[in-house]
Design an enzyme around this catalytic site. Structure first.
Site, PDB file in Angstrom:
ATOM      1  N   GLU A 176       0.818  -1.222   0.000  1.00  0.00           N
ATOM      2  CA  GLU A 176       0.000   0.000   0.000  1.00  0.00           C
ATOM      3  C   GLU A 176       0.849   1.267   0.000  1.00  0.00           C
ATOM      4  OE1 GLU A 176      -2.977  -0.267   3.055  1.00  0.00           O
ATOM      5  OE2 GLU A 176      -3.552  -2.276   2.451  1.00  0.00           O
ATOM      6  N   GLU A 298      -5.240 -11.217  -0.434  1.00  0.00           N
ATOM      7  CA  GLU A 298      -6.068 -10.894   0.748  1.00  0.00           C
ATOM      8  C   GLU A 298      -7.558 -10.886   0.388  1.00  0.00           C
ATOM      9  OE1 GLU A 298      -4.838  -7.338   2.842  1.00  0.00           O
ATOM     10  OE2 GLU A 298      -2.707  -7.759   2.552  1.00  0.00           O
TER      11      GLU A 298
HETATM   12  C1  XIL Z   1      -5.798  -5.391   8.761  1.00  0.00           C
HETATM   13  C2  XIL Z   1      -6.175  -6.408   9.798  1.00  0.00           C
HETATM   14  O1  XIL Z   1      -7.068  -7.338   9.219  1.00  0.00           O
HETATM   15  C3  XIL Z   1      -6.819  -5.739  10.981  1.00  0.00           C
HETATM   16  O2  XIL Z   1      -7.029  -6.682  12.020  1.00  0.00           O
HETATM   17  C4  XIL Z   1      -5.910  -4.602  11.479  1.00  0.00           C
HETATM   18  O3  XIL Z   1      -6.566  -3.896  12.504  1.00  0.00           O
HETATM   19  C5  XIL Z   1      -5.531  -3.659  10.375  1.00  0.00           C
HETATM   20  O4  XIL Z   1      -4.942  -4.408   9.304  1.00  0.00           O
HETATM   21  N1  XIL Z   1      -4.594  -4.575   3.878  1.00  0.00           N
HETATM   22  C6  XIL Z   1      -3.553  -5.232   4.479  1.00  0.00           C
HETATM   23  C7  XIL Z   1      -3.731  -5.889   5.796  1.00  0.00           C
HETATM   24  O5  XIL Z   1      -2.497  -5.379   3.842  1.00  0.00           O
HETATM   25  O6  XIL Z   1      -2.563  -5.889   6.559  1.00  0.00           O
HETATM   26  C8  XIL Z   1      -4.864  -5.257   6.558  1.00  0.00           C
HETATM   27  O7  XIL Z   1      -5.083  -6.036   7.720  1.00  0.00           O
HETATM   28  C9  XIL Z   1      -6.111  -5.185   5.710  1.00  0.00           C
HETATM   29  C10 XIL Z   1      -5.868  -4.346   4.495  1.00  0.00           C
END
Ligand code: XIL
Length: 379
Positions: A176, A298
């Protein structure tokens, strides 16, 4: 794919030895039901790990994000090991947890899940060496002195990759790194402050490039063939401004020889919108033309649960999950990972008001229609 299976087998033997407000897929078009062009890569005698662990016959890393805390729950554990062959750790490999104060590494929680995966012969994706989320970056790293920070980041990368050497098949080196609406690199934090761990300007990618070079150096020193990835959300659809910006940076890195093996499309999708499948396919093709891999890292498909979930909605969700797997098979991608196992534990309701039901198992661990459709494609 056979090579992947063999590598996974050797590895497991050796080891036993927030701001997702953008609607990601805003183009509506009829669902396509394209048949995979390639035949399944079926061995007459599949490697033992596939038979032993109810793994899929195609050698796809079929996985789920795991929270080590829930591994004490037997249904959580059995749903994971009975149905998936790969894990990624949802939070506990992020910077602030692994190195809460400078020079003090704490791998214990992440190791709980890593050890469990190793014991049960599951593969592991590494998430994440560098990420911007304010509370998951330790305060001591936020010096705003970029050359100092680069050294600190390199030290982190070296320690973490060394600790997990031989256990992880792909690392998210950075995640990101772009601002929403494609305004360049993420040089502002989520509170809007003009600062981030990535860059002091929205065009200076030097810290991120350095992270890839460091990760490459470390893997070579360790003789570890772990792959190095850059990931994001809203980067999957060719023609989408952020996806095109993402591509242009990756292309320039490849042209400059930056050691990157692939890109991750997170695929946090909103089930109210039909993905633009043809432009997702076209986007994958342009990365393949660059010589890079693409992984779906994801996946979750969030639904409007304010009035519960109707059968129609579950069918729509299942069609999207299914089509993503069709794309994986057709384009010979190796990874299909969902961001969690069960709707009982998902980040979605906390992040997107009124949304939920995003995963393949419901809150009681019952497989949903989407799971049935996906598993049919890979059994
Ligand atoms: C999210 C987790 O699922 C949550 O529990 C945490 O509070 C924040 O991070 N993109 C990503 C992940 O790359 O690391 C994120 O995970 C969700 C979005």
């Amino acid at each position: 794919m056979k090579k992947l299976i063999i590598i996974s087998l050797l590895l497991s033997l050796y080891i036993s030895c927030d701001s997702f407000n953008i609607l990601i897929n805003d183009v509506e078009e009829p669902l396509q039901t394209t048949e995979p062009e390639t035949e399944p890569d079926q061995d007459e005698n599949p490697p033992a790990y596939i038979e032993d662990h109810n793994r899929n016959s195609r050698g796809i890393y079929f996985g789920a994000a795991v929270n080590p805390d829930y591994l004490t729950e037997s249904l959580y554990k059995s749903t994971l090991t009975d149905n998936f062959n790969t894990i990624v750790i949802e939070n506990d490999m992020k910077f602030s947890y692994l190195q809460p104060s400078e020079g003090n590494f704490n791998f214990s929680k992440a190791d709980t899940a890593v050890d469990y995966a190793v014991e049960t012969g599951m593969s592991i994706r590494g998430h994440v060496l560098l990420w911007h989320n304010d509370h998951q970056i330790p305060n001591w790293l936020k010096s705003k002195n970029y050359s100092k920070m680069q050294n600190q980041i390199e030290t982190h990368i070296e320690n973490v990759m060394t600790h997990y050497s031989g256990k992880i098949y792909a690392w998210d080196v950075a995640n990101e790194i772009f601002l929403d609406n494609a305004q360049g690199l993420r040089n502002r934090n989520l509170s809007g402050e003009e600062y981030s761990v990535w860059a002091n300007s929205n065009t200076d990618d030097s810290v991120i490039r350095a992270a890839f070079y460091k990760a490459d150096e470390v893997r070579k020193d360790l003789e570890d063939d772990v792959k190095l990835f850059l990931c994001d959300y809203s980067n999957e659809t060719l023609g989408h401004a952020k996806a095109d910006l993402f591509y242009s940076y990756v292309e320039s890195w490849v042209n400059d020889g930056v050691p990157i093996d692939g890109v991750g499309f997170q695929m946090h999708l909103d089930g109210r919108y039909t993905p633009d499948y043809s432009n997702i396919r076209a986007n994958i093709d342009r990365y393949h033309a660059l010589g890079l891999e693409v992984q779906f890292t994801e996946i979750d498909i969030r639904m409007d649960v304010s009035d519960g979930l109707s059968d129609d909605e579950l069918n729509i969700q299942a069609d999207i999950y299914e089509e993503l797997m069709n794309i994986v098979i057709e384009k010979d991608l190796d990874t299909y990972i969902t961001w969690g196992i069960t709707d009982k534990y998902s980040w979605i309701p906390y992040t997107f008001s009124g949304m939920g039901g995003a995963l393949m198992f419901d809150e009681e661990y019952t497989p949903k229609k989407c799971f049935d459709k996906v598993i049919t494609l890979i059994e």
